[in-house]
Design an enzyme around this catalytic site. Structure first.
Site, PDB file in Angstrom:
ATOM      1  N   ARG A  59       1.003 -90.464  34.984  1.00  0.00           N
ATOM      2  CA  ARG A  59       0.719 -89.184  35.655  1.00  0.00           C
ATOM      3  C   ARG A  59       0.091 -89.404  37.023  1.00  0.00           C
ATOM      4  O   ARG A  59      -0.555 -90.422  37.254  1.00  0.00           O
ATOM      5  CB  ARG A  59      -0.306 -88.400  34.834  1.00  0.00           C
ATOM      6  CG  ARG A  59       0.240 -87.824  33.593  1.00  0.00           C
ATOM      7  CD  ARG A  59      -0.699 -86.752  33.085  1.00  0.00           C
ATOM      8  NE  ARG A  59      -1.832 -87.244  32.314  1.00  0.00           N
ATOM      9  CZ  ARG A  59      -2.926 -86.536  32.091  1.00  0.00           C
ATOM     10  NH1 ARG A  59      -3.071 -85.342  32.635  1.00  0.00           N
ATOM     11  NH2 ARG A  59      -3.899 -87.033  31.336  1.00  0.00           N
ATOM     12  N   ARG A  65       0.876 -84.486  30.746  1.00  0.00           N
ATOM     13  CA  ARG A  65       1.705 -85.542  30.136  1.00  0.00           C
ATOM     14  C   ARG A  65       3.141 -85.039  29.961  1.00  0.00           C
ATOM     15  O   ARG A  65       4.083 -85.817  30.062  1.00  0.00           O
ATOM     16  CB  ARG A  65       1.104 -85.989  28.801  1.00  0.00           C
ATOM     17  CG  ARG A  65      -0.224 -86.744  28.966  1.00  0.00           C
ATOM     18  CD  ARG A  65      -0.764 -87.148  27.611  1.00  0.00           C
ATOM     19  NE  ARG A  65      -2.047 -87.840  27.664  1.00  0.00           N
ATOM     20  CZ  ARG A  65      -3.232 -87.222  27.770  1.00  0.00           C
ATOM     21  NH1 ARG A  65      -3.306 -85.914  27.877  1.00  0.00           N
ATOM     22  NH2 ARG A  65      -4.352 -87.940  27.768  1.00  0.00           N
ATOM     23  N   ILE A  95       3.343 -95.747  22.901  1.00  0.00           N
ATOM     24  CA  ILE A  95       2.260 -95.365  23.815  1.00  0.00           C
ATOM     25  C   ILE A  95       2.798 -94.448  24.917  1.00  0.00           C
ATOM     26  O   ILE A  95       2.068 -93.624  25.463  1.00  0.00           O
ATOM     27  CB  ILE A  95       1.640 -96.641  24.437  1.00  0.00           C
ATOM     28  CG1 ILE A  95       0.984 -97.497  23.349  1.00  0.00           C
ATOM     29  CG2 ILE A  95       0.655 -96.314  25.550  1.00  0.00           C
ATOM     30  CD1 ILE A  95       0.568 -98.887  23.796  1.00  0.00           C
ATOM     31  N   ASP A 128      -7.904 -92.003  22.024  1.00  0.00           N
ATOM     32  CA  ASP A 128      -8.702 -90.793  21.793  1.00  0.00           C
ATOM     33  C   ASP A 128      -9.903 -91.110  20.897  1.00  0.00           C
ATOM     34  O   ASP A 128     -11.002 -90.584  21.098  1.00  0.00           O
ATOM     35  CB  ASP A 128      -7.821 -89.700  21.156  1.00  0.00           C
ATOM     36  CG  ASP A 128      -6.653 -89.334  22.054  1.00  0.00           C
ATOM     37  OD1 ASP A 128      -6.864 -89.153  23.252  1.00  0.00           O
ATOM     38  OD2 ASP A 128      -5.514 -89.268  21.549  1.00  0.00           O
ATOM     39  N   HIS A 155      -1.648 -86.109  21.126  1.00  0.00           N
ATOM     40  CA  HIS A 155      -2.261 -86.848  22.231  1.00  0.00           C
ATOM     41  C   HIS A 155      -1.998 -86.150  23.565  1.00  0.00           C
ATOM     42  O   HIS A 155      -1.377 -86.706  24.461  1.00  0.00           O
ATOM     43  CB  HIS A 155      -1.732 -88.303  22.248  1.00  0.00           C
ATOM     44  CG  HIS A 155      -2.298 -89.112  23.383  1.00  0.00           C
ATOM     45  ND1 HIS A 155      -3.631 -89.428  23.491  1.00  0.00           N
ATOM     46  CD2 HIS A 155      -1.714 -89.639  24.484  1.00  0.00           C
ATOM     47  CE1 HIS A 155      -3.835 -90.114  24.591  1.00  0.00           C
ATOM     48  NE2 HIS A 155      -2.690 -90.251  25.225  1.00  0.00           N
TER      49      HIS A 155
HETATM   50  C1  LMR Z   1      -4.453 -91.430  28.457  1.00  0.00           C
HETATM   51  O1  LMR Z   1      -4.852 -90.710  27.542  1.00  0.00           O
HETATM   52  O2  LMR Z   1      -5.221 -91.975  29.264  1.00  0.00           O
HETATM   53  C2  LMR Z   1      -2.985 -91.673  28.585  1.00  0.00           C
HETATM   54  O3  LMR Z   1      -2.284 -90.821  27.715  1.00  0.00           O
HETATM   55  C3  LMR Z   1      -2.482 -91.544  29.996  1.00  0.00           C
HETATM   56  C4  LMR Z   1      -2.619 -90.162  30.574  1.00  0.00           C
HETATM   57  O4  LMR Z   1      -1.682 -89.715  31.258  1.00  0.00           O
HETATM   58  O5  LMR Z   1      -3.653 -89.524  30.404  1.00  0.00           O
END
Ligand code: LMR
Length: 292
Positions: A59, A65, A95, A128, A155
């Site tokens: 990102r 996301r 991932i 997380d 997520h």
């Molecule tokens: C995160 O949680 O750091 C990853 O999923 C990358 C993101 O885009 O936040």
């Protein structure tokens, strides 16, 4: 450095040989090989028992996301097609974002190839848990090595549901503490994206979390008892086909999916609100994989 790894095959569409040469100079017994370009994917996957997929674009500030879906969905699909052909029995740790959708994509690709085993497709949500443990320890002045906060749901944003009422060791929360802490855990990825100001998203804490997840999967594969991690998997814990909750890892992957346990009314409300969002993310992944 991970004694449960014998061989590490690195694959990318470019720039992987330097990383492989660099890593191969570490004086550990692990054999390292680099594979560059799509034509070498099968070589990288040959004999793999665990395939970790962090591929795709990250990102930039202002993006969710889900904004990565257009690019990363095809990347994950192509890699999982390779897995289906070359190492269909491998456990997948996915991932690549948006994880809420890329895991259903992987499942559909494996189903279409007739090699789907739901126990073997795991979306990595360990970061997380790592973040929740870190922030809770900071807030409550605890030793972080003793802290365990289950994080369920998915997520992304408000689908990340830290169950702070189940924090170990038991802690008392004031009503004032919880909203800010939950929001920090849900926005932690964005916190890194903003701090990096256009240079990507979390890589180091993500690698740390992915290494923890990989180690747990490998300990399960090796037959160790009592290995648990939260992961986003095919699930009947809710009405959704995929959901993150604690799973018990064993020789065949996620051998047992644990329920959400006793949660507070506020946690139940957050879960109820996350369900339609997750459903949309899951449907998007399934529709993409089916070519709809
Ligand atoms: C995160 O949680 O750091 C990853 O999923 C990358 C993101 O885009 O936040």
């Amino acid at each position: 450095m991970q004694p449960l790894i014998n061989e590490l095959a690195l694959y990318d569409i470019a720039n992987v040989n330097g990383v492989a040469a660099d890593l191969s100079h570490c004086n550990t017994p692990v054999k390292i090989k680099g594979f560059t370009g799509q034509e070498s994917l099968a070589g990288a996957l040959e004999g793999a028992e665990l395939v970790i997929i962090p591929a795709g674009i990250p990102r930039k500030p202002g993006m969710t996301r889900d904004d990565l879906f257009k690019t990363n969905a095809s990347i994950v699909k192509a890699l999982v097609e390779g897995v289906a052909k070359t190492c269909p029995g491998a456990i997948l740790n996915i991932i690549s974002n948006p994880v809420n959708s890329t895991v259903p994509i992987a499942a559909e690709v494996l189903k279409a190839a007739g090699v789907y085993d739901p126990k073997k497709v795991l979306g990595v949500t360990t970061l997380d848990v790592v973040r929740a443990n870190c922030f809770v320890a900071e807030t409550k002045g605890l030793d972080v090595k003793d802290v365990d906060v289950p994080v369920i749901g998915g997520h992304a944003g408000t689908t990340i549901l830290p169950l702070l009422s189940q924090t170990k060791p038991k802690v008392n929360w004031s009503d004032a503490e919880l909203p800010a802490l939950i929001e920090r855990i849900q926005n932690a990825g964005t916190e890194v994206v903003e701090a990096k100001a256009g240079a990507g998203s979390a890589t180091l804490s993500m690698a740390y979390a992915a290494a923890r997840m990989a180690e747990s999967v490998l300990r399960g594969l090796a037959g160790e008892d009592g290995v648990y991690e939260c992961a986003y998997v095919e699930s009947d814990v809710t009405e959704l086909p995929f959901f993150a909750s604690k799973v018990r890892l064993g020789p065949s992957g996620a051998e047992e999916i644990l329920g959400v346990g006793k949660i507070t009314d506020a946690e139940q409300k957050a879960l109820d609100e996350a369900i339609p969002i997750l459903r949309g993310n899951i449907d998007a992944g399934i529709n993409f994989a089916k070519g709809n």
